[in-house]
Design an enzyme around this catalytic site. Sequence first.
Site, PDB file in Angstrom:
ATOM      1  N   LYS A  93       0.852  -1.194   0.000  1.00  0.00           N
ATOM      2  CA  LYS A  93       0.000   0.000   0.000  1.00  0.00           C
ATOM      3  C   LYS A  93       0.891   1.249   0.000  1.00  0.00           C
ATOM      4  O   LYS A  93       2.105   1.154   0.238  1.00  0.00           O
ATOM      5  CB  LYS A  93      -0.902  -0.018   1.239  1.00  0.00           C
ATOM      6  N   ARG A 130     -10.890  -0.024  14.704  1.00  0.00           N
ATOM      7  CA  ARG A 130     -10.820   0.757  13.467  1.00  0.00           C
ATOM      8  C   ARG A 130     -11.941   0.356  12.527  1.00  0.00           C
ATOM      9  O   ARG A 130     -12.862   1.126  12.303  1.00  0.00           O
ATOM     10  CB  ARG A 130      -9.432   0.553  12.851  1.00  0.00           C
ATOM     11  N   HIS A 183      -6.441  -7.460  12.569  1.00  0.00           N
ATOM     12  CA  HIS A 183      -5.202  -6.672  12.629  1.00  0.00           C
ATOM     13  C   HIS A 183      -4.895  -6.355  14.091  1.00  0.00           C
ATOM     14  O   HIS A 183      -5.782  -5.954  14.840  1.00  0.00           O
ATOM     15  CB  HIS A 183      -5.408  -5.382  11.823  1.00  0.00           C
ATOM     16  N   ARG A 192       1.044 -10.810   6.564  1.00  0.00           N
ATOM     17  CA  ARG A 192       0.941  -9.523   5.840  1.00  0.00           C
ATOM     18  C   ARG A 192       2.075  -8.614   6.293  1.00  0.00           C
ATOM     19  O   ARG A 192       1.924  -7.789   7.177  1.00  0.00           O
ATOM     20  CB  ARG A 192      -0.404  -8.835   6.138  1.00  0.00           C
ATOM     21  N   TYR A 210      15.377  31.127   7.370  1.00  0.00           N
ATOM     22  CA  TYR A 210      14.190  31.858   7.851  1.00  0.00           C
ATOM     23  C   TYR A 210      14.195  32.022   9.372  1.00  0.00           C
ATOM     24  O   TYR A 210      14.558  31.090  10.091  1.00  0.00           O
ATOM     25  CB  TYR A 210      12.918  31.098   7.473  1.00  0.00           C
ATOM     26  N   CYS A 265      14.026  24.516   4.801  1.00  0.00           N
ATOM     27  CA  CYS A 265      13.100  25.242   3.922  1.00  0.00           C
ATOM     28  C   CYS A 265      12.308  24.235   3.081  1.00  0.00           C
ATOM     29  O   CYS A 265      12.510  23.029   3.179  1.00  0.00           O
ATOM     30  CB  CYS A 265      13.867  26.181   3.001  1.00  0.00           C
ATOM     31  N   ASP A 300      12.603  23.677  -0.119  1.00  0.00           N
ATOM     32  CA  ASP A 300      13.420  23.022  -1.150  1.00  0.00           C
ATOM     33  C   ASP A 300      14.911  22.970  -0.830  1.00  0.00           C
ATOM     34  O   ASP A 300      15.687  22.476  -1.646  1.00  0.00           O
ATOM     35  CB  ASP A 300      13.268  23.771  -2.482  1.00  0.00           C
TER      36      ASP A 300
HETATM   37  C1  LIG Z   1      -0.438  -1.741   6.957  1.00  0.00           C
HETATM   38  C2  LIG Z   1      -1.024  -3.033   7.375  1.00  0.00           C
HETATM   39  C3  LIG Z   1      -0.212  -4.164   7.537  1.00  0.00           C
HETATM   40  C4  LIG Z   1       1.286  -4.103   7.458  1.00  0.00           C
HETATM   41  O1  LIG Z   1       1.796  -3.483   8.620  1.00  0.00           O
HETATM   42  P1  LIG Z   1       3.378  -3.466   8.910  1.00  0.00           P
HETATM   43  O2  LIG Z   1       3.471  -2.980  10.311  1.00  0.00           O
HETATM   44  O3  LIG Z   1       3.950  -2.492   7.941  1.00  0.00           O
HETATM   45  O4  LIG Z   1       3.852  -4.836   8.705  1.00  0.00           O
HETATM   46  C5  LIG Z   1      -0.834  -5.376   7.787  1.00  0.00           C
HETATM   47  N1  LIG Z   1      -2.169  -5.452   7.909  1.00  0.00           N
HETATM   48  C6  LIG Z   1      -2.980  -4.374   7.800  1.00  0.00           C
HETATM   49  C7  LIG Z   1      -4.445  -4.538   7.955  1.00  0.00           C
HETATM   50  C8  LIG Z   1      -2.437  -3.124   7.535  1.00  0.00           C
HETATM   51  O5  LIG Z   1      -3.236  -2.063   7.441  1.00  0.00           O
END
Ligand SMILES: *Cc1c(COP(=O)(O)O)cnc(C)c1O
Length: 395
Positions: free
Chosen positions: A45, A141, A173, A232, A276, A323, A325
């Site tokens: 992602k 969530r 998660h 994941r 600045y 800054c 840039d």
């Molecule tokens: C982003 C995400 C992950 C990966 O998380 P990491 O900490 O980068 O391994 C896994 N599962 C879900 C649902 C996520 O949103």
Amino acid sequence: MSYTLPEAFLRRTWAEIYLDRAEKNFDILRNIIDPSFTRPACVIKANAYGHGDVQLMKCYAGKGTDFFTVSNINEALRLREGGCEGDILILGWTSALYAQTLADNDIIQAVLSVEHARELSENAGEKPVRVHIKLDTGMGRIGLLTDDTDRCAEEISSICTLENINAEGIFTHFAAADSADPDCFAYTDNQKRRFFEAVSKAEEKGCKFKEIHCLNSAATLLHYDKRSTLARMGIILYGLKPDASMEIPDGIKPVMELKSVVSYIKKLKKGESVSYGRTFVADRDMTVATIPAGYADGYSRLLSGRNEVLINGRRAKGVGRICMDQMMVDITHIPDVTEGTVVTLFGTDGGETITADDLASVYGTIGYEIICGINQRVPRIYIRNGSIAEIHEFI
Ligand SMILES: *Cc1c(COP(=O)(O)O)cnc(C)c1O
């Protein structure tokens, strides 16, 4: 730096993406999980955490990965258009209005509630929409609530029987898998317990899932459970720590380095100021280098006066405000710096290393935010075995 950069890149700031490190990290991580139960699902992602989604997808596909996860439908479509042949799971919400687009592109959608599942089912066309049901076991969530696993199993089972959707997976998660704190450990164990309890009760009602998964990077390292068919993994594939306190396996290396050049050098006299707001005033005569990188590249202004960069294998402290840039650093103690000398904003130069995690800790964020925040105007240079494999410019 063993490759020669095209002249054109010596003008500004670029990110180096070391594909061989991404592959090595993948190999190390694949050996941590039990391959007869769990496969890696690469989390790409947010443009592969800033590394380039299609490039990293191809890199992991080349290692045999057939499962990728993203956060929204645009990211999923980019992967499909980029040639992804594996499964793509969208972890976040997609409006049911896109049900047919999901099915047409063979994209798997997370289902966040019974209502969401119903809407997807009603909007689907000829082809069923593939879905994974999301359970909220304590992240707070999205997902079906699991405080009462009997009720949850009823809900899961009602989703499984809907027409035009294929509930082929179920997942959750973890909220605190990255901490060794005993309370966090217990919290994760409880999330796991609720998850597998709800899943078994749904299975007793006749639901069948091809994929059942709960592991993110931190959980893969600290809470590996072979009942999870997928791991994941996100941040750890890119070589950073899920949390600053965590030990990561030997050999894991950050995939991204951020580089720039010296654009200008000047002698500063005692009493003169830089940038600045005149927050920095020289207390002695010194030599200052300007670097054409700033917060519009994703190098936070919150680092002003607290950052270091690497030049000729030495550390140089930032002076004055960063800054949009440009930024300035003190190079009084570093010999042989000229216009065009390479500057490492994070990465390794000689014996010195600054990681994105190090920078993050300076201003109270996490490495994730640093790498995801490297702006689109920074070209990505893909390197494999010391030579340039590809250069990608966004704008
Ligand atoms: C982003 C995400 C992950 C990966 O998380 P990491 O900490 O980068 O391994 C896994 N599962 C879900 C649902 C996520 O949103």
